[in-house]
Write a protein that holds these residues in place. Structure first.
Motif, PDB file in Angstrom:
ATOM      1  N   ARG A  74       0.839  -1.206   0.000  1.00  0.00           N
ATOM      2  CA  ARG A  74       0.000   0.000   0.000  1.00  0.00           C
ATOM      3  C   ARG A  74       0.872   1.253   0.000  1.00  0.00           C
ATOM      4  O   ARG A  74       1.882   1.326   0.701  1.00  0.00           O
ATOM      5  N   THR A  75       0.446   2.227  -0.809  1.00  0.00           N
ATOM      6  CA  THR A  75       1.101   3.529  -0.847  1.00  0.00           C
ATOM      7  C   THR A  75       0.084   4.577  -0.428  1.00  0.00           C
ATOM      8  O   THR A  75      -1.040   4.599  -0.941  1.00  0.00           O
ATOM      9  N   VAL A 112      -0.484  12.612   6.571  1.00  0.00           N
ATOM     10  CA  VAL A 112      -1.128  11.804   5.543  1.00  0.00           C
ATOM     11  C   VAL A 112      -2.628  12.042   5.574  1.00  0.00           C
ATOM     12  O   VAL A 112      -3.178  12.547   6.556  1.00  0.00           O
ATOM     13  N   HIS A 113      -3.272  11.669   4.487  1.00  0.00           N
ATOM     14  CA  HIS A 113      -4.716  11.802   4.403  1.00  0.00           C
ATOM     15  C   HIS A 113      -5.390  10.702   5.212  1.00  0.00           C
ATOM     16  O   HIS A 113      -5.057   9.527   5.084  1.00  0.00           O
ATOM     17  N   GLY A 114      -6.351  11.110   6.049  1.00  0.00           N
ATOM     18  CA  GLY A 114      -7.148  10.152   6.794  1.00  0.00           C
ATOM     19  C   GLY A 114      -8.514   9.987   6.164  1.00  0.00           C
ATOM     20  O   GLY A 114      -8.833  10.610   5.143  1.00  0.00           O
ATOM     21  N   ASP A 125      -3.156   6.094  -1.793  1.00  0.00           N
ATOM     22  CA  ASP A 125      -4.453   6.027  -1.125  1.00  0.00           C
ATOM     23  C   ASP A 125      -4.441   6.860   0.151  1.00  0.00           C
ATOM     24  O   ASP A 125      -3.422   7.412   0.550  1.00  0.00           O
ATOM     25  N   ASP A 126      -5.591   6.937   0.779  1.00  0.00           N
ATOM     26  CA  ASP A 126      -5.700   7.533   2.104  1.00  0.00           C
ATOM     27  C   ASP A 126      -5.469   6.446   3.150  1.00  0.00           C
ATOM     28  O   ASP A 126      -5.746   5.269   2.922  1.00  0.00           O
ATOM     29  N   GLU A 137       4.251   8.053  -0.479  1.00  0.00           N
ATOM     30  CA  GLU A 137       4.633   8.237  -1.867  1.00  0.00           C
ATOM     31  C   GLU A 137       6.117   8.591  -2.006  1.00  0.00           C
ATOM     32  O   GLU A 137       6.688   8.433  -3.085  1.00  0.00           O
ATOM     33  N   ASN A 138       6.750   9.026  -0.919  1.00  0.00           N
ATOM     34  CA  ASN A 138       8.176   9.332  -0.950  1.00  0.00           C
ATOM     35  C   ASN A 138       8.994   8.285  -0.198  1.00  0.00           C
ATOM     36  O   ASN A 138      10.110   8.543   0.232  1.00  0.00           O
ATOM     37  N   PHE A 139       8.405   7.088  -0.015  1.00  0.00           N
ATOM     38  CA  PHE A 139       9.129   5.904   0.459  1.00  0.00           C
ATOM     39  C   PHE A 139       9.576   5.995   1.917  1.00  0.00           C
ATOM     40  O   PHE A 139      10.653   5.550   2.262  1.00  0.00           O
TER      41      PHE A 139
END
Length: 314
Positions: A74-75, A112-114, A125-126, A137-139
Motif C-alpha cells: 500500500r502507498t 497523511v490523508h485520513g 491512497d488515504d 509516496e516518498n518511500f
C-alpha cells in the motif's frame, strides 16, 4: 495505471497472455515519469519488461533467514505541498559538469490523508481504519499505534525511533519508523542493472533491481523472455544490528542531468518527489511480529548473504 495479475506457472492463460503481450510497447509508470517532460524523453518499452515471474514466499520459507527484504503493498499520499516536510539539496557531481544528484532531507513531521481528509488519489491512497503499515509516496514507512506497541514489546529496548505522523484523526496515532542502519549491497551478485548513463562521465543515471533482458532481446523472431525474480545480495560483515535497515544502494533515477537539476527554481514541486527508492531489510524478529499480527499490506522475499554463518541462521 499499473496492474498485477497472478498466474500459476502451469496456467494455460499465462502462455496466452505472454504471446499477446510480446509485441506491445508501453510507457512505464512511476515517479520518474513526472520528470520526463523536463528531460524531453518518452521512455517507451516492451510490455514484457513489466511481466515478472516470482514465487510467493511463505513464512515457513523465511523463518530462518537473518534478514529479509520488506515490500509494502500500500502507498499512501502525503498532504501537499511536499515542500513543507523536506529541504532539497541539489549537488552537482564533483567530477562531472553534466550530472548531479538531488537529496531530500526531512525536517518536519509527515502528514497523511485520513478517512475524513480525502486526498487527490493520484499518487496513493488515504490511510484507512484497520491499516497497520504502508509506504508513503516518498518511500517512508508509516505504521499504526497498534503495530508500534507490538514492535516495542518484542524489541525493547532496541526498537527504532518512531516519529509522529499527523493524520487528522487523534484517535489513531500514526508513526514513521526510522531505519536503524545501512547494509552494503554486493554488485555482483545483485542484478542491479544500469538503464542509462551520463553521456559525459558514464555514471549510472537510472538503475533497476531486475533480471529483465535488454530491448535487443525483444522483437519479431526472438525468443519470448521476461523478468525472473531478482534478489539482493548483502555483505554480512556490514549488517548492523536492528529490526529495520536500508541498503546503501537504491533503484530508480539515482542521478540527473544538470540541465534538469537547474530547473528546480522554475519548477520546484516535482523536485520534492523522490525518483529513486530504498530497499528495506527487516530482522527475523520484526518478520515474526508482522506474520503474527498484520494480515495484509506487506510481503517479504529472501536476501542472499555470501557467508551467512550458522549462528546468524539460528
Amino acid at each position: 495505471m499499473s496492474s498485477r495479475f497472478i498466474f500459476a506457472s502451469d496456467d494455460p492463460f499465462l502462455a496466452e497472455f505472454l504471446a499477446f503481450a510480446e509485441p506491445i510497447m508501453v510507457y512505464p509508470s512511476g515517479s520518474s515519469v513526472l520528470l520526463d517532460r523536463f528531460r524531453g524523453t518518452k521512455p517507451e518499452g516492451p510490455l514484457l519488461r513489466l511481466v515478472r515471474s516470482w514465487r510467493e514466499h511463505d513464512f515457513v520459507d523465511l523463518q530462518h533467514e537473518p534478514v529479509v527484504q520488506l515490500l509494502l503493498d500500500r502507498t499512501i499520499e502525503l498532504t501537499p505541498p511536499l515542500s513543507q516536510y523536506y529541504r532539497i539539496a541539489i549537488e552537482p557531481a564533483a567530477d562531472c559538469a553534466r550530472c548531479g544528484e538531488k537529496h531530500l532531507h526531512q525536517q518536519h513531521p509527515l502528514r497523511v490523508h485520513g478517512p475524513d481528509d480525502p486526498g487527490m488519489g493520484t499518487r496513493g491512497d488515504d490511510w484507512q481504519a484497520g491499516d497497520q503499515v504502508a509506504a508513503t509516496e516518498n518511500f517512508e514507512i508509516v505504521i499504526s499505534q497498534h503495530l508500534r506497541i507490538l514492535w516495542e514489546s518484542a524489541a525493547a529496548p532496541d526498537h527504532p525511533q518512531f516519529l509522529a505522523v499527523e493524520n487528522g484523526d487523534a484517535d489513531q496515532p500514526l508513526w514513521q519508523a526510522m531505519p536503524q542502519g545501512t547494509a552494503h549491497v554486493l554488485m555482483p551478485a545483485t542484478p542491479l542493472q544500469v538503464r542509462d548513463r551520463c553521456p559525459a562521465c558514464g555514471q549510472p543515471l537510472t538503475v533497476a533491481l531486475s533480471t529483465a533482458p535488454s530491448d535487443a532481446a525483444f522483437g519479431p523472431g526472438r525468443r519470448t523472455v521476461y523478468e525472473q525474480e531478482a534478489l539482493l545480495t548483502v555483505d554480512p560483515a556490514t549488517l548492523p544490528a536492528g529490526d529495520l535497515l536500508v541498503t546503501d544502494l537504491e533503484e530508480g533515477r539515482v542521478r540527473e542531468l544538470i540541465e534538469i537539476l537547474q530547473g528546480f527554481e522554475d519548477y520546484p514541486d516535482p523536485f520534492f518527489i523522490r525518483t529513486s527508492r530504498p530497499f528495506w531489510l527487516i530482522s527475523q524478529r520484526l518478520l515474526r511480529v508482522l506474520h503474527d499480527h498484520v494480515a495484509s499490506g506487506w510481503r517479504c522475499r529472501p536476501v542472499n548473504g555470501l557467508a551467512w554463518t550458522s549462528a546468524q541462521k539460528e
